[in-house]
Write a protein that holds these residues in place. Structure first.
Motif, PDB file in Angstrom:
ATOM      1  N   TRP A  17       0.831  -1.202   0.000  1.00 17.61           N
ATOM      2  CA  TRP A  17       0.000   0.000   0.000  1.00 17.61           C
ATOM      3  C   TRP A  17       0.874   1.265   0.000  1.00 17.61           C
ATOM      4  N   ILE A  18       1.881   1.293   0.864  1.00 16.80           N
ATOM      5  CA  ILE A  18       2.769   2.462   0.942  1.00 16.80           C
ATOM      6  C   ILE A  18       3.484   2.682  -0.392  1.00 16.80           C
ATOM      7  N   VAL A  19       4.039   1.617  -0.953  1.00 15.98           N
ATOM      8  CA  VAL A  19       4.736   1.730  -2.231  1.00 15.98           C
ATOM      9  C   VAL A  19       3.781   2.218  -3.312  1.00 15.98           C
ATOM     10  N   GLY A  20       2.594   1.642  -3.374  1.00 15.24           N
ATOM     11  CA  GLY A  20       1.625   2.061  -4.373  1.00 15.24           C
ATOM     12  C   GLY A  20       1.236   3.527  -4.251  1.00 15.24           C
ATOM     13  N   ALA A  21       1.150   4.011  -3.029  1.00 15.12           N
ATOM     14  CA  ALA A  21       0.751   5.402  -2.797  1.00 15.12           C
ATOM     15  C   ALA A  21       1.860   6.401  -3.100  1.00 15.12           C
ATOM     16  N   HIS A  22       3.130   5.970  -3.041  1.00 15.62           N
ATOM     17  CA  HIS A  22       4.237   6.930  -3.133  1.00 15.62           C
ATOM     18  C   HIS A  22       5.248   6.658  -4.246  1.00 15.62           C
ATOM     19  N   ILE A  23       5.083   5.600  -4.999  1.00 16.28           N
ATOM     20  CA  ILE A  23       6.114   5.192  -5.950  1.00 16.28           C
ATOM     21  C   ILE A  23       6.372   6.234  -7.037  1.00 16.28           C
ATOM     22  N   ASP A  24       5.349   6.943  -7.459  1.00 20.64           N
ATOM     23  CA  ASP A  24       5.539   7.920  -8.536  1.00 20.64           C
ATOM     24  C   ASP A  24       6.424   9.092  -8.121  1.00 20.64           C
ATOM     25  N   ARG A  25       6.470   9.410  -6.854  1.00 19.28           N
ATOM     26  CA  ARG A  25       7.257  10.548  -6.387  1.00 19.28           C
ATOM     27  C   ARG A  25       8.531  10.159  -5.642  1.00 19.28           C
ATOM     28  N   ARG A  26       8.611   8.920  -5.161  1.00 16.65           N
ATOM     29  CA  ARG A  26       9.717   8.565  -4.281  1.00 16.65           C
ATOM     30  C   ARG A  26      10.292   7.168  -4.562  1.00 16.65           C
ATOM     31  N   LEU A  27      10.468   6.838  -5.809  1.00 20.36           N
ATOM     32  CA  LEU A  27      10.934   5.504  -6.181  1.00 20.36           C
ATOM     33  C   LEU A  27      12.274   5.165  -5.520  1.00 20.36           C
ATOM     34  N   ARG A  28      13.244   6.017  -5.679  1.00 17.83           N
ATOM     35  CA  ARG A  28      14.579   5.725  -5.139  1.00 17.83           C
ATOM     36  C   ARG A  28      14.568   5.696  -3.617  1.00 17.83           C
ATOM     37  N   ALA A  29      13.896   6.654  -2.992  1.00 17.99           N
ATOM     38  CA  ALA A  29      13.826   6.699  -1.526  1.00 17.99           C
ATOM     39  C   ALA A  29      13.151   5.438  -0.978  1.00 17.99           C
ATOM     40  N   LEU A  30      12.093   4.996  -1.639  1.00 20.19           N
ATOM     41  CA  LEU A  30      11.419   3.774  -1.201  1.00 20.19           C
ATOM     42  C   LEU A  30      12.318   2.551  -1.380  1.00 20.19           C
ATOM     43  N   THR A  31      13.104   2.538  -2.440  1.00 23.21           N
ATOM     44  CA  THR A  31      14.011   1.416  -2.679  1.00 23.21           C
ATOM     45  C   THR A  31      15.119   1.388  -1.624  1.00 23.21           C
ATOM     46  N   VAL A  32      15.664   2.545  -1.303  1.00 18.16           N
ATOM     47  CA  VAL A  32      16.671   2.620  -0.236  1.00 18.16           C
ATOM     48  C   VAL A  32      16.051   2.191   1.089  1.00 18.16           C
ATOM     49  N   ALA A  33      14.865   2.710   1.397  1.00 20.53           N
ATOM     50  CA  ALA A  33      14.197   2.371   2.656  1.00 20.53           C
ATOM     51  C   ALA A  33      13.908   0.873   2.737  1.00 20.53           C
ATOM     52  N   SER A  34      13.455   0.282   1.641  1.00 22.47           N
ATOM     53  CA  SER A  34      13.171  -1.154   1.638  1.00 22.47           C
ATOM     54  C   SER A  34      14.429  -1.963   1.931  1.00 22.47           C
ATOM     55  N   THR A  35      15.515  -1.581   1.295  1.00 19.51           N
ATOM     56  CA  THR A  35      16.782  -2.279   1.502  1.00 19.51           C
ATOM     57  C   THR A  35      17.227  -2.151   2.957  1.00 19.51           C
ATOM     58  N   LEU A  36      17.117  -0.957   3.510  1.00 12.48           N
ATOM     59  CA  LEU A  36      17.519  -0.744   4.903  1.00 12.48           C
ATOM     60  C   LEU A  36      16.627  -1.506   5.880  1.00 12.48           C
ATOM     61  N   LEU A  37      15.315  -1.538   5.617  1.00 18.73           N
ATOM     62  CA  LEU A  37      14.411  -2.276   6.505  1.00 18.73           C
ATOM     63  C   LEU A  37      14.753  -3.760   6.543  1.00 18.73           C
ATOM     64  N   VAL A  38      15.016  -4.342   5.383  1.00 21.94           N
ATOM     65  CA  VAL A  38      15.379  -5.769   5.356  1.00 21.94           C
ATOM     66  C   VAL A  38      16.730  -5.972   6.031  1.00 21.94           C
TER      67      VAL A  38
END
Length: 154
Positions: A21-42
Motif C-alpha cells: 500500500w505504501i509503495v503504491g501510494a508513493h512510488i511515482d514521487r519517491r521511487l529511489r527513496a522507497l528502494t533505499v528504505a526497503s533495503t535498509l528495513l530488510v
C-alpha cells in the motif's frame, strides 16, 4: 519458535500488505527513496535476526520490518527497470523476470547448502552479506538506475 510459524507468517504477510500500500501510494514521487528504505528495513531485520533471534518478541519485530521492506520490492524493481529501460523497457522487464527466477533458484540452492553446512542461523548473515552491495548500488545509481521520469520531467 517452531510452534509460532503461523503467527510469524501472519505478521510478515500483514506487514507486506502495508508495504504494498505504501509503495503504491508513493512510488511515482519517491521511487529511489522507497528502494533505499526497503533495503535498509530488510537489512535491519536481518541484523536483528542474526543477533537476537533467541528473543521471540524481537523475532516478531524483525519479521514485521522484513515484511515492510520486502512487500513492495517487486513493484519497485519493475518500475525502476521500466524507467531505466527507456525505449527498451520491454526487454529490460523480460530480463528482470528471468533474473528474478534465477535468483529464486540460486537462493534455494544456496539456502540448502547454508542450512546443511552452518544451520539456519547462517541465513540472516548471508542476507546481510547480499544486501551490502545492493544498498551500495541503490545509493550510487541515482542517474542510471533511477533516471528522472519522463512524465515528471515536464
Amino acid at each position: 519458535m517452531g510452534g509460532s510459524t503461523d503467527l510469524v507468517l501472519l505478521v510478515f504477510g500483514g506487514a507486506s500488505m502495508v508495504s504494498i500500500w505504501i509503495v503504491g501510494a508513493h512510488i511515482d514521487r519517491r521511487l529511489r527513496a522507497l528502494t533505499v528504505a526497503s533495503t535498509l528495513l530488510v537489512a535491519v531485520a536481518a541484523t536483528v535476526l542474526a543477533i537476537l533471534a533467541d528473543r521471540p518478541a524481537l523475532v516478531f519485530v524483525a519479521v514485521a520490518l522484513w515484511g515492510l521492506g520486502w512487500g513492495g520490492v517487486p513493484t519497485l524493481l519493475q518500475t525502476a527497470v521500466a524507467d531505466a529501460g527507456g525505449d527498451v523497457a520491454d526487454a529490460a522487464q523480460a530480463m528482470l523476470v528471468t533474473l528474478w527466477n534465477a535468483a529464486m533458484v540460486g537462493g534455494g540452492v544456496t539456502g540448502g547448502i547454508l542450512l546443511d553446512l552452518f544451520g539456519p542461523t547462517s541465513f540472516a548473515w548471508a542476507v546481510l552479506g547480499l544486501l551490502l552491495p545492493v544498498l551500495a548500488v541503490v545509493i550510487v545509481a541515482r542517474g542510471h538506475g533511477f533516471p528522472r521520469r519522463r512524465d515528471s520531467a515536464a
